[in-house]
Motif scaffolding. Structure first.
Motif, PDB file in Angstrom:
ATOM      1  N   ASN A   1      47.603  22.727  31.752  1.00 47.04           N
ATOM      2  CA  ASN A   1      49.026  22.961  31.505  1.00 47.04           C
ATOM      3  C   ASN A   1      49.310  24.373  31.035  1.00 47.04           C
TER       4      ASN A   1
ATOM      5  N   VAL B   1      51.173  20.452  37.562  1.00 45.47           N
ATOM      6  CA  VAL B   1      50.492  21.728  37.798  1.00 45.47           C
ATOM      7  C   VAL B   1      50.731  22.193  39.229  1.00 45.47           C
TER       8      VAL B   1
ATOM      9  N   SER C   1      51.026  28.706  36.824  1.00 44.64           N
ATOM     10  CA  SER C   1      50.862  28.144  38.151  1.00 44.64           C
ATOM     11  C   SER C   1      50.674  29.247  39.188  1.00 44.64           C
TER      12      SER C   1
END
Ligand SMILES: Nc1ncnc2c1ncn2[C@@H]1O[C@H](COP(=O)(O)OP(=O)(O)OP(=O)(O)O)[C@@H](O)[C@H]1O
Ligand code: SF4
Ligand SMILES: [Mg+2]
Lengths: 349, 329
Positions: free
Chosen positions: A262, A347, A266
């Motif tokens: 997390n 994700v 990304s």
């Protein structure tokens, strides 16, 4: 090079413990870690700062601080248990059986010796050849790791190299004796992103060429994805999750691994608002929390009443019958599987 | 490298100019009247005035300074008329109390001090660096603890205790060393060393502690460096890691400290000379200050400054020779 790829792994670590006695008490930097690496394979070790990654790797080469230190367990490198072996044996294995690439190539290279001289020295420790022959080998290695004009560069000093070039030189020096095991402790942390990718590519290529086993220590899950076959997630001196890259990064089963995933920006998309660093700080290894060391920071911790998280230390257990994927968490497998899917969905989004 | 040397030399010229000018101002702005002192106690005011005129002491300080500096390099004629005196280079002026050129007086004292200071410096550096480095190699053992104890004792002893003790023991009790004296090295090397050994030992005993402790801690610090870990990771023997890689990396700070120590030894040499009754620069300048013999004070200050400045220069050159990073920048 030996062609053994299956059967016994080149490196087998079993229940390794490294405890430092300090004025404040015993620092359990590594507290019962097991893993193995085969030739031609790369094991990534991830974890926050202070989780014991460096101590684990330094211990394998006997380079940890020996003062007031207790090392127990077994660490077999090519059949020799380096924990039990005498100092002189381990010292002779360094550079040849196992080599190390360090994080900061500026401080890790001797400032007063030329690059060439340092590589020549490394080569001649394990090969009885003249300086001229060794120098030729050094030039060859510099060329191999992608340093332009190696003939000229070999005479230069570390401060005349750029960061990326320095790390290439460091790699050339570590690989000059065709080591069977290469330990890279955050080799790209000090470099910018493009150089980082080049260095990882280089390591991957060299590994194919020399068929060596690699341990890649990093904070960066991106590095793991790019280069590793297996992953070991460390927390507070212990392994909390272990498996193939596919298993650990696509089907993570430990709340700490979820947290790590997390907190990674990304790769696709601008999900920066979803970026959630793990709350709280890494535990003090002087006084590791009881039960599961992660419990003070774990969003899923079962603490009240019969909750086991603060009372019983979870051991690594097989996940969903996949024999090489193990996790140390009290959550039930079903619960973990559900949350895992949610985490990966987020994700990927 | 050439530019580096030239830059340092220019810096030296600048430093010495500032020091000499400063000293000159200081002494000539001092309340004592050089002409009165030179003339003697029974002088009449008129006579003093004549001396002042004759020596050019009534002219602007800047002019006097330029003439003084010129005299050092080219020689000059001191005073006018009856007072006129030829003084060849290097001319540091004339000592009227001793009726001699200052340069002659200094030339007699300089070799004595230089022998005391340089000899003691060599001995002290050898002892301190080697004991410090060996202590680091044998860290935590009896050798290490013994060295630390020795530095604590040595560092606490004053020169005026060690000097007389040595004299008492080796000269009077055991009678194995001669009375300290100065024989030129080239005349008789043995007599030279014999006469110097107690001053050398005194300075070395008092001074070795600092560099010994520094060498030890410097080595230990270097041993913690990343590149030392790298050299161990290559498979080098601990012995080689220590005596080659670690020592090489510590050489720069150790050479610096040793070089700067030479300046400090000059101060110690002054005290040591007076303890052992040697007629060096120390005794000369002390006597000159008491007698307010300004030309001599001025000359000794300048010589001391030159000594220190060139000591630093030599250290810088050493630095450049052993540190590739300095060499290139
Ligand atoms: N000689 C020592 N004596 C006492 N404690 C030590 C010693 N060496 C390491 N430690 C402690 O062991 C712990 C683990 O350190 P280690 O360097 O292995 O962490 P790491 O996972 O490599 O962290 P990073 O990502 O910051 O490199 C740290 O808390 C550190 O302070
Ligand atoms: S054992 Fe408990 S505290 Fe530890 S990770 Fe699992 S749920 Fe969280
Ligand atoms: Mg580390």
């Amino acid at each position: 090079m030996s062609t053994v790829t299956t059967g016994t792994p080149y490196l087998e670590v079993e229940d390794l413990k490294v405890h430092f006695k300090t004025e404040d008490g015993i620092v359990k930097a590594v507290d019962g870690v097991s893993f193995s690496v085969e030739r031609g394979k790369t094991l990534g070790i991830v974890g926050e700062s202070g989780s014991g990654k460096s101590v684990t790797s330094l211990t394998l080469l006997g380079l940890h601080n020996m003062r007031a230190t207790t090392v127990t367990g077994r660490a077999s490198v090519g059949g020799t248990d380096v924990v039990a072996a005498p100092h002189s044996t381990v010292q002779k294995m360094r550079g040849k059986d196992m080599a190390m690439i360090f994080q900061d190539p500026l401080t890790a290279l001797h400032p007063y010796y030329s690059i060439g001289r340092q590589i020549v020295e490394a080569y001649r420790i394990h090969h009885k050849v003249s300086k001229e022959v060794a120098l030729k080998r050094a030039v060859e290695m510099l060329d191999r790791v992608g340093i332009p004009e190696p003939q000229r560069r070999v005479k230069q000093y570390p401060h005349e190299f750029s960061g990326g070039m320095r790390q290439r030189a460091m790699i050339a020096m570590a690989l000059v004796n065709d080591p069977d095991l290469i330990i890279a402790d955050e080799p790209t942390t000090a470099l910018d992103v493009t150089v980082q990718a080049q260095i990882l590519d280089l390591l991957g290529d060299l590994q194919k060429e020399f068929n060596s086993a690699i341990i890649m220590i990093t904070h960066d899950l991106g590095v793991i994805t790019q280069i590793a076959d297996d992953v070991l997630v460390m927390y507070g001196g212990r392994a909390v999750e272990k498996g193939t890259v596919e298993q650990v990064l696509r089907k993570p089963h430990h709340p700490y691994t979820w947290g790590l995933l997390n907190s990674v920006p990304s790769l696709h998309g601008d999900a920066s608002e979803d970026l959630k660093p793990i709350p709280g700080n890494p535990p003090s290894l002087l006084n590791v929390p009881s039960g599961c060391a992660f419990h003070p920071r774990c969003a899923h911790a079962m603490l009240g009443g019969d909750g086991p998280c603060a009372k019983i230390r979870p051991e690594l257990e097989v996940v969903q019958g996949l024999k090489n994927h193990t996790v140390a968490c009290h959550l039930s497998e079903a619960v973990r599987a559900t949350i895992s899917d949610e985490v990966i969905e987020k994700v990927d989004a | 490298m050439l530019r580096f040397v030239v830059r340092r030399l220019l810096l030296i010229v600048l430093t010495l100019t500032v020091v000499s000018f400063g000293t000159f101002m200081l002494f000539f702005a001092a309340p004592s009247d050089p002409a009165r002192i030179l003339c003697g106690t029974r002088c009449q005011p008129a006579q003093i005035e004549a001396v002042r005129d004759g020596l050019g002491l009534d002219r602007p300080i800047m002019t006097q300074y330029v003439e003084y500096m010129g005299g050092i390099f080219a020689g000059r004629t001191l005073g006018e008329g009856d007072w006129a005196k030829d003084c060849s280079a290097p001319c540091f002026g004339y000592s009227y109390t001793q009726n001699q050129e200052v340069s002659e007086i200094v030339a007699r004292a300089l070799p004595v001090s230089a022998s005391v200071a340089i000899g003691a410096w060599i001995i002290q550096t050898l002892i301190s660096v080697s004991s410090g480095v060996i202590a680091a190699r044998k860290r935590g053992t009896a050798v290490d603890r013994g060295t630390i104890a020795a530095t604590l004792i040595g560092g606490a002893l004053p020169i005026y205790f060690v000097g007389p003790m040595l004299l008492l023991i080796f000269r009077y009790q055991l009678e194995i060393l001669p009375q300290p004296s100065y024989t030129p090295l080239l005349d008789d090397p043995l007599a030279f060393a014999g006469g110097m050994i107690m001053p050398w030992a005194t300075l070395a005993i008092v001074g070795f502690a600092f560099d010994a402790r520094l060498s030890r801690s410097q080595m230990l610090e270097t041993l913690d460096e990343d590149f030392i870990r790298t050299s161990r990771a290559k498979g080098l023997k601990d012995r080689v890691v220590f005596w080659r890689h670690a020592l090489r990396a510590s050489a720069t700070p150790l050479a610096t400290s040793a070089g700067l120590g030479l300046g400090g030894l000059l101060g110690g040499a002054v005290v040591t000379e007076s303890i052992f009754g040697l007629n060096g620069l120390g005794k000369l300048s002390l006597d000159a200050i008491t007698a307010r013999n300004l030309p001599i004070v001025m000359a000794t200050v300048l010589i001391a400054a030159t000594f220190v400045v060139f000591g630093t220069f030599i250290v810088d050159m050493l630095y450049a020779a052993i540190d590739p990073r300095v060499r290139l920048s």
